[in-house]
Design a protein around this motif. Structure first.
Motif, short mmCIF file in Angstrom:
data_model
loop_
_atom_site.label_atom_id
_atom_site.label_comp_id
_atom_site.label_asym_id
_atom_site.label_seq_id
_atom_site.Cartn_x
_atom_site.Cartn_y
_atom_site.Cartn_z
N ILE A 98 -11.62 1.49 2.48
CA ILE A 98 -10.33 1.98 1.99
C ILE A 98 -9.93 3.18 2.84
O ILE A 98 -10.71 4.12 3.00
CB ILE A 98 -10.41 2.37 0.50
N GLU A 142 -10.55 0.54 -7.43
CA GLU A 142 -11.91 0.59 -6.89
C GLU A 142 -12.36 2.05 -6.70
O GLU A 142 -13.50 2.39 -6.98
CB GLU A 142 -12.01 -0.16 -5.56
N HIS A 166 -8.63 6.61 4.17
CA HIS A 166 -8.57 7.93 3.54
C HIS A 166 -8.71 9.03 4.59
O HIS A 166 -9.14 8.78 5.72
CB HIS A 166 -9.68 8.07 2.49
N ASP A 169 -7.07 -0.97 -4.56
CA ASP A 169 -7.89 0.04 -3.89
C ASP A 169 -8.05 1.27 -4.77
O ASP A 169 -9.13 1.85 -4.87
CB ASP A 169 -7.28 0.44 -2.55
N ARG A 170 -6.95 1.66 -5.41
CA ARG A 170 -6.99 2.83 -6.31
C ARG A 170 -7.94 2.55 -7.48
O ARG A 170 -8.74 3.41 -7.85
CB ARG A 170 -5.59 3.16 -6.82
N LEU A 206 -15.46 5.46 -0.27
CA LEU A 206 -14.24 4.81 0.22
C LEU A 206 -14.47 4.15 1.58
O LEU A 206 -13.95 3.07 1.85
CB LEU A 206 -13.08 5.80 0.29
N GLY A 220 -3.70 3.07 0.15
CA GLY A 220 -4.18 1.78 -0.31
C GLY A 220 -3.30 1.18 -1.38
O GLY A 220 -2.28 1.76 -1.78
N LYS A 227 0.84 -1.20 0.00
CA LYS A 227 0.00 0.00 0.00
C LYS A 227 0.87 1.25 0.00
O LYS A 227 2.00 1.23 0.48
CB LYS A 227 -0.93 0.02 1.22
#
Length: 188
Positions: free
Chosen positions: A53, A94, A55, A91-92, A48, A87, A29
Motif C-alpha cells: 500500500i 487493511e 505511503h 487499502d484503508r 503497509l 489507496g 484511490k
C-alpha cells in the motif's frame, strides 16, 4: 552508530515523483492522512509496505548523547504520529487492521498535499538540518531564488537570531524549517 538502520520511509520509491502514472491513473484511490497510536508510525509503515500500500512517513536523523556519553543516532518521524497513504477504501480497511491507527482523515486538496510532500521529501534527502515546527507562525511569504531549493515557497520565521524557511503541510498545520541565507529569498 545508529541503533537501527534507516528504513525506507516511502513505498513505492517513486510515489512522489512528478507525473507519476501510479498516482494519476487510479480514480478509485485517494490520499489519506493517518494519525497513529503513539510511536507506531514506523510499525504501520512496515505493515503497509508488506501489504504493498503506497505511503510516505518522512523520517529524519536525530543524534543525541546517551547517559554514558556515547553519541547515538536514531531515525525518527518528522511529524510525530502522522503518516500519509494513497489507496482505496479496501487499502484503508487493511491498514486499520494493523492496530496502529487512532484516526484517519481524507485529504480534500490532494494536489496541494502532494506538492508539499514533494518539497519535504527533497529537503529530507538533501541532508540539511531540519527542525519540526508544530504550529504555523505568521511571517512574510517568500520564494527561494536560487540553489537546490529554488522556487520553493514558504514562510520566514526567526529563531535564535537566525532566519529560517518554514515549509508547511497546511492540512496538518505543521511543517519543517531549515536555516537559510536571507539573500536567497524574495518576498512573494
Amino acid at each position: 552508530m545508529p541503533i537501527l538502520k534507516k528504513e525506507d520511509d516511502i513505498y513505492p520509491l517513486d510515489l512522489l515523483v512528478a507525473d507519476n502514472e501510479f498516482v494519476d491513473q487510479d480514480s478509485q484511490k485517494s490520499w489519506w492522512c493517518i494519525y497513529t497510536i503513539s510511536r507506531r508510525e514506523k510499525e504501520l509503515a512496515r505493515q503497509l509496505t508488506k501489504l504493498r500500500i503506497a505511503h510516505y512517513c518522512p523520517t529524519i536523523e536525530k543524534r543525541y548523547r546517551s547517559p554514558k556519553g556515547r553519541i547515538r543516532t536514531s531515525f525518527i518521524p518528522l511529524f510525530a504520529n502522522y503518516l500519509f497513504f494513497y489507496g482505496s477504501n479496501e487499502d484503508r480497511f487493511e491498514a486499520m487492521k494493523s492496530n496502529c491507527i487512532s484516526k484517519y482523515y481524507p485529504i480534500e486538496d490532494p494536489d496541494q498535499l502532494v506538492g508539499d510532500l514533494r518539497k519535504i521529501k527533497t529537503m529530507v534527502e538533501s541532508g540539511v538540518p531540519l527542525t519540526p515546527e508544530s504550529r504555523l507562525e505568521s511571517g512574510d511569504r517568500v520564494r527561494v531564488k536560487t540553489g537546490p531549493f529554488a522556487n520553493y515557497e514558504g514562510t520566514v520565521i526567526r529563531r535564535d537570531g537566525k532566519t529560517r524557511l518554514l515549509i508547511a503541510i497546511e492540512f496538518l498545520e505543521q511543517g519543517v524549517s531549515m536555516e537559510i541565507d536571507e539573500g536567497l529569498l524574495a518576498v512573494v
